[in-house]
Design a protein around this motif. Structure first.
Motif, mmCIF file in Angstrom:
data_model
loop_
_atom_site.group_PDB
_atom_site.id
_atom_site.type_symbol
_atom_site.label_atom_id
_atom_site.label_comp_id
_atom_site.label_asym_id
_atom_site.label_seq_id
_atom_site.Cartn_x
_atom_site.Cartn_y
_atom_site.Cartn_z
ATOM 1 N N GLN A 162 0.773 -1.500 -8.088
ATOM 2 C CA GLN A 162 1.608 -1.365 -9.046
ATOM 3 C C GLN A 162 2.144 0.246 -8.851
ATOM 4 O O GLN A 162 1.797 1.013 -8.512
ATOM 5 N N PRO A 163 3.497 0.098 -8.983
ATOM 6 C CA PRO A 163 4.311 1.489 -8.969
ATOM 7 C C PRO A 163 3.639 2.480 -9.877
ATOM 8 O O PRO A 163 3.527 3.692 -9.494
ATOM 9 N N HIS A 164 3.671 2.007 -10.973
ATOM 10 C CA HIS A 164 3.049 2.752 -12.242
ATOM 11 C C HIS A 164 1.798 1.978 -12.649
ATOM 12 O O HIS A 164 1.728 1.105 -13.453
ATOM 13 N N VAL A 165 0.597 2.744 -12.364
ATOM 14 C CA VAL A 165 -0.623 2.106 -12.786
ATOM 15 C C VAL A 165 -0.931 2.144 -14.206
ATOM 16 O O VAL A 165 -0.746 3.190 -14.821
ATOM 17 N N ASP A 166 -1.394 0.944 -14.740
ATOM 18 C CA ASP A 166 -1.634 0.956 -16.034
ATOM 19 C C ASP A 166 -2.958 1.244 -16.008
ATOM 20 O O ASP A 166 -3.923 0.568 -15.752
ATOM 21 N N GLN A 167 -3.256 2.389 -16.483
ATOM 22 C CA GLN A 167 -4.608 3.068 -16.657
ATOM 23 C C GLN A 167 -5.586 2.314 -17.561
ATOM 24 O O GLN A 167 -6.803 2.170 -17.426
ATOM 25 N N SER A 179 3.287 -6.062 -4.607
ATOM 26 C CA SER A 179 4.864 -6.022 -4.407
ATOM 27 C C SER A 179 5.338 -6.640 -3.224
ATOM 28 O O SER A 179 4.664 -6.854 -2.355
#
Length: 407
Positions: free
Chosen positions: A224-229, A341
């Motif tokens: 994902q573009p913004h990784v959910d840590q 994506s």
């Protein structure tokens, strides 16, 4: 397109591109690595070998064999000076195999030179074996014989039988499709040379294990573009084996931390998304310390795609494309399981979108297809340079991950 804006490709009279292909056993375990220096003429072709031997010799003198071949033998295409001993072969604790191309085999003194090379501790391979008189004269001195399996089946069978009768081990060269690999094995080839992974992949139709699904879920999060840590930590923590692997990796000597890390959350942060993704792939292919060739190839492709594209998504494309081939999973299955994506999916499914040409260029380079590389808009020299630069980093990562994946 251009990878290196500070260099005008059209101004170069010649360009050096180093090709490195694995030579593998039928089970895909690596026997060694074949290295060839291509001198490109800048207008779509390569200079004939005899005309550019001096440039090839310069490159050979710079080779770091340990970074290119790891703990496997290296197969090096001979030049006149390398064969005669005027140029000392690169030092390799795991052995050098000197490939004799047809032009050198035709020399009147070829038998004496090859005998002397064997006396210096070099093993000998006949490159591009076509059954000519000069080549046949060298067969008794030859350990390995390379046969091009793009030839007709009848020709291939005759050449393989002749090489075997002389006691040689046969390498099927240009084994870059499933049909060619099947034909080579059917006709008795002992080893295969070509890209580690073939492009065509049939649907596997198999069920995924719980551990595999866990790894694929990780890839979905990491792509994902913004990784959910927090989600990554949750997935890693929910699988005791995967959690142990991450902790083992972060506490390994490669990270050189001053204190031991025993928190999965801390470990995930310190290791980072790229290494977590690589570890997930190592788990998927069941990498072992004694057999890291496949993982090395996977990570090299991933790093090359990232280097060419300049994007982390390029790394994901390279990683997943090679894993799909390694596991026999159709790209459609992998895309559905990982939820990547649209741009990554398009690259994997039909080599389109912003990362499609990147993947296509890397695949063509692995197949030594210069025209294929150019058709993507990239230059073979540039792709070869980025790919070769990825090799040592991929080896270092594969070595550490192969240990962690079995912890």
């Amino acid at each position: 397109m251009s990878l290196l804006n500070d260099r005008n490709a059209s101004a170069r009279a010649s360009e050096i591109a180093i090709l490195r292909q694995p030579v593998v056993h039928p089970d895909r375990s690596v026997y060694g690595y074949a290295i060839r220096v291509n001198v490109l003429d800048g207008v779509g072709g390569m200079f004939p070998e005899p005309e550019v031997e001096h440039l090839v010799d310069i490159e050979y003198s710079r080779l770091d064999v340990a970074l290119l071949a790891g703990d496997r033998p290296i197969l090096l295409r001979a030049t006149s000076r390398l064969l005669s001993g005027d140029l000392v072969a690169p030092d390799s604790p795991h052995g050098i195999v000197l490939e004799i191309p047809p032009a050198l085999a035709q020399r009147d003194d070829a038998t004496g030179l090859v005998s002397a090379a064997r006396d210096r501790g070099l093993r000998i391979a006949l490159a591009n074996y076509r059954g000519t008189g000069p080549q046949d004269a060298l067969l008794p001195l030859t350990d390995l014989v390379k046969v091009d399996v793009s030839r007709t089946p009848d020709d291939i069978a005759i050449l393989i039988d002749r090489a075997h009768d002389a006691g040689g081990t046969v390498i099927a060269e240009r084994a870059d499709t499933r049909d060619r690999i099947h034909l080579a094995r059917q006709l008795g080839a002992d080893l295969l040379q070509g890209p580690m992974f073939q492009r065509e992949t049939a649907p596997s139709g198999r069920e995924f294990s719980a551990g595999e699904l866990q790894c694929l879920e990780l890839m979905q999060l990491l792509s994902q573009p913004h990784v959910d840590q927090a989600a990554v930590v949750r997935v890693v923590s929910s699988d005791p084996e995967l959690a142990m692997r991450v902790l083992h990796l972060v506490n390994s000597s490669s990270y050189a931390l001053r204190r031991e890390i025993d928190s999965v959350q801390q470990a995930v942060v310190l290791v980072g998304p790229q290494q977590i993704a690589a570890l997930a792939m190592a788990s998927l292919i069941d990498a072992r310390p004694t057999s890291i060739g496949a993982l090395w190839a996977i990570l090299t492709r991933a790093l090359a795609c990232k280097g060419i594209s300049g994007e982390d998504a390029g790394y994901t494309v390279g990683l997943l494309s090679s894993v799909a081939s390694q596991l026999g999973i159709a790209p459609t299955e992998l895309v559905a399981r990982t939820g990547v994506s649209t741009d990554v999916a398009n690259a994997l499914l039909n080599q389109s979108g912003p990362y499609g040409p990147v993947l296509a260029a890397v695949l063509a380079h692995e197949e030594n297809d210069l025209d294929g590389v150019r058709s993507t808009g990239y230059e073979p020299y540039d792709v070869a340079h980025v790919y070769l630069s990825a090799v040592p980093e991929a080896l270092a990562t594969a070595s550490s991950l192969s240990v962690s994946s079995r912890y």
